[in-house]
Design a protein around this motif. Structure first.
Motif, mmCIF file in Angstrom:
data_model
loop_
_atom_site.group_PDB
_atom_site.id
_atom_site.type_symbol
_atom_site.label_atom_id
_atom_site.label_comp_id
_atom_site.label_asym_id
_atom_site.label_seq_id
_atom_site.Cartn_x
_atom_site.Cartn_y
_atom_site.Cartn_z
ATOM 1 N N THR A 70 0.819 -1.177 -0.024
ATOM 2 C CA THR A 70 0.042 0.137 0.049
ATOM 3 C C THR A 70 0.745 1.052 0.019
ATOM 4 O O THR A 70 0.625 2.153 -0.735
ATOM 5 N N GLN A 71 1.855 1.173 0.699
ATOM 6 C CA GLN A 71 2.739 2.131 0.888
ATOM 7 C C GLN A 71 3.422 2.575 -0.298
ATOM 8 O O GLN A 71 3.596 3.672 -0.779
ATOM 9 N N LEU A 72 3.874 1.426 -1.017
ATOM 10 C CA LEU A 72 4.632 1.612 -2.351
ATOM 11 C C LEU A 72 3.841 2.379 -3.430
ATOM 12 O O LEU A 72 3.946 3.186 -4.319
ATOM 13 N N LEU A 73 2.476 1.867 -3.652
ATOM 14 C CA LEU A 73 1.532 2.326 -4.487
ATOM 15 C C LEU A 73 1.137 3.688 -4.091
ATOM 16 O O LEU A 73 0.920 4.337 -5.122
ATOM 17 N N PRO A 78 -0.041 9.494 -5.055
ATOM 18 C CA PRO A 78 -0.576 9.696 -3.677
ATOM 19 C C PRO A 78 -2.353 9.849 -3.396
ATOM 20 O O PRO A 78 -2.839 9.884 -2.343
ATOM 21 N N ALA A 79 -2.724 10.223 -4.532
ATOM 22 C CA ALA A 79 -4.400 10.373 -4.309
ATOM 23 C C ALA A 79 -4.986 9.068 -4.436
ATOM 24 O O ALA A 79 -6.227 8.865 -4.549
ATOM 25 N N PRO A 196 10.043 9.289 -10.057
ATOM 26 C CA PRO A 196 9.771 10.126 -8.933
ATOM 27 C C PRO A 196 9.239 9.366 -7.781
ATOM 28 O O PRO A 196 9.489 9.886 -6.637
ATOM 29 N N ALA A 197 8.502 8.346 -7.625
ATOM 30 C CA ALA A 197 7.963 7.654 -6.631
ATOM 31 C C ALA A 197 9.209 7.144 -5.710
ATOM 32 O O ALA A 197 9.442 7.113 -4.612
#
Length: 319
Positions: A70-73, A78-79, A196-197
Motif C-alpha cells: 500500500t505504501q509503495l503504491l 498519492p491520491a 519520482p516515486a
C-alpha cells in the motif's frame, strides 16, 4: 535441548561428548528449521487452517506485506485510495511474498511482536518501557537521554504497528529497503510515475531514525554497560535482542529467532558469544526457555569460539 553434557556418558566409561559437539548438533537442527521457514510460510500464506499461533503469525505477515504494498503504491499515486484497485495491491503483495528475504524479515518482525506479547503475559516484561530504558532516559548525558526517548517513541510505534499488522517502509533495514525499491522499479520500469516515486521514498528514508537503528545506536552509546541489556527482564525484549545481536556479532533477526523455544542452542551460543558466563546464561534461560536444560559446561566454549560456531551456521542462508 534434549540431553545435556551432564546427562551423557556410558557404563563403560566412554568419553563424554563435548558441550561444543552437543550444541553444534542442536544448532544444525535449529538451522534446518530456520531454512524451512520461507517455503513453509509461502505455503501458509496461500492456505488456511493452521494452528492458532501459526494463524496469528501468518495474519501478521499478510498484514505487513499488504502494508508495504500500500505504501509503495501510494508513493506512485498519492491520491490513490487504500481500498482502490485491490487486484494491483494483491499482485504486489504476492511479489513481495515470493521474495524469501522480504518474507524472512517480516517473519522475524512478526515473531518479535509475538514473543514480546508472550513475555509480557508470562513474565510481566513491558514491551515498550523497560527499567533499563527508564534509566537511560534519566541519564545525565543529554545525548543518551534524548536517544533513549526517541527509542521509546519508536518502540511504542512498533507495538502499535504490530497490533495493526503494519510495517512502515521507513522501518526496514537499509539493504532491504533499497532492494525492495530496486525490484519494484525494475518490474514497472515503463511507468513514468515510478522514478519520482522511488526518488521521493529514498529522500524520506533515514535508517538511523528507524527503530532498529535507534536501538543499535543506544546499545553502542552504552559502551561497556551494554552487557546490562542482556538481562531480558531489565532491558525488555527489543533492547535485549539488539544487544544480543551487537555483542554476539550476528544479524538482529537471528538474535530474535534465537529466543524461539526451538532455538535453544542458538540462544546459548549467542549469550556465550556476547560474553555471559554460565550463571548469567542460566538466568536468561529461565526466562526465555524455562523447559530447556542448559549444558553445565557452557563456559568450556570461549566467547570467540561461540561466535565462530554462529557465523558458520547455515541459518544465515534461511533468507
Amino acid at each position: 535441548m534434549g540431553k545435556t553434557a551432564s546427562d551423557l556418558g556410558s557404563e563403560s566409561g566412554a568419553r563424554i561428548p563435548s558441550v561444543e559437539a552437543i550444541l553444534k548438533d542442536e544448532l544444525t537442527r535449529g538451522d534446518r528449521a530456520l531454512r524451512s521457514v520461507p517455503p513453509v510460510l509461502s505455503h501458509m500464506l496461500a492456505s488456511s487452517g493452521q494452528s492458532l499461533v501459526s494463524d496469528a503469525i501468518v495474519a501478521r505477515l499478510r498484514g505487513m506485506l499488504a502494508s508495504l504494498s500500500t505504501q509503495l503504491l501510494a508513493a506512485k499515486d498519492p491520491a490513490r485510495k487504500a481500498e482502490a484497485d485491490n487486484a494491483e495491491l494483491d499482485l504486489l503483495s504476492d511479489r513481495l511474498a515470493s521474495d524469501s528475504v522480504v518474507l524472512s524479515y517480516c517473519y522475524a518482525m512478526a515473531m518479535e511482536g509475538h514473543l514480546a506479547e508472550k513475555f509480557e503475559q508470562r513474565s510481566s516484561i513491558d514491551p515498550i518501557l523497560s527499567p533499563l530504558l527508564q534509566e537511560l532516559i534519566a541519564s545525565d548525558n543529554a545525548a543518551t537521554a534524548e536517544l533513549a526517548m526517541n527509542t521509546l517513541a519508536a518502540q511504542s510505534r512498533f507495538v502499535q504497528s504490530q497490533r495493526r499488522m503494519d510495517l512502515p517502509l521507513a522501518e526496514l533495514p537499509a539493504e532491504l529497503f533499497h532492494a525492495i525499491l530496486k525490484r519494484w522499479e525494475a518490474h514497472d520500469r515503463h511507468d513514468p510515475a515510478m522514478a519520482p516515486a522511488v526518488k521521493s521514498l529514498k529522500a524520506k528514508y533515514d535508517e538511523g531514525a528507524s527503530r532498529i537503528g535507534l536501538l543499535a545506536r543506544l546499545v553502542t552509546a552504552m559502551r561497556g554497560g551494554a552487557i546490562a541489556a542482556l538481562q531480558l527482564d531489565h532491558a525488555g525484549f527489543a533492547l535485549f535482542a539488539s544487544a544480543l545481536s551487537a555483542l554476539g556479532k550476528q544479524p538482529r533477526e537471528l538474535a530474535v529467532l534465537a529466543c524461539h523455544e526451538h532455538q535453544a542452542a542458538r540462544l546459548a551460543l549467542s549469550l556465550r558469544a556476547a560474553g555471559l558466563g554460565s550463571s548469567a546464561i542460566k538466568a536468561q534461560f529461565e526466562l526465555l526457555h524455562p523447559a530447556e536444560r542448559l549444558p553445565s559446561e557452557i563456559e568450556a566454549i570461549a566467547p570467540e569460539r561461540a561466535s565462530i560456531l554462529l557465523n558458520n551456521s547455515n541459518a544465515r542462508d534461511a533468507g
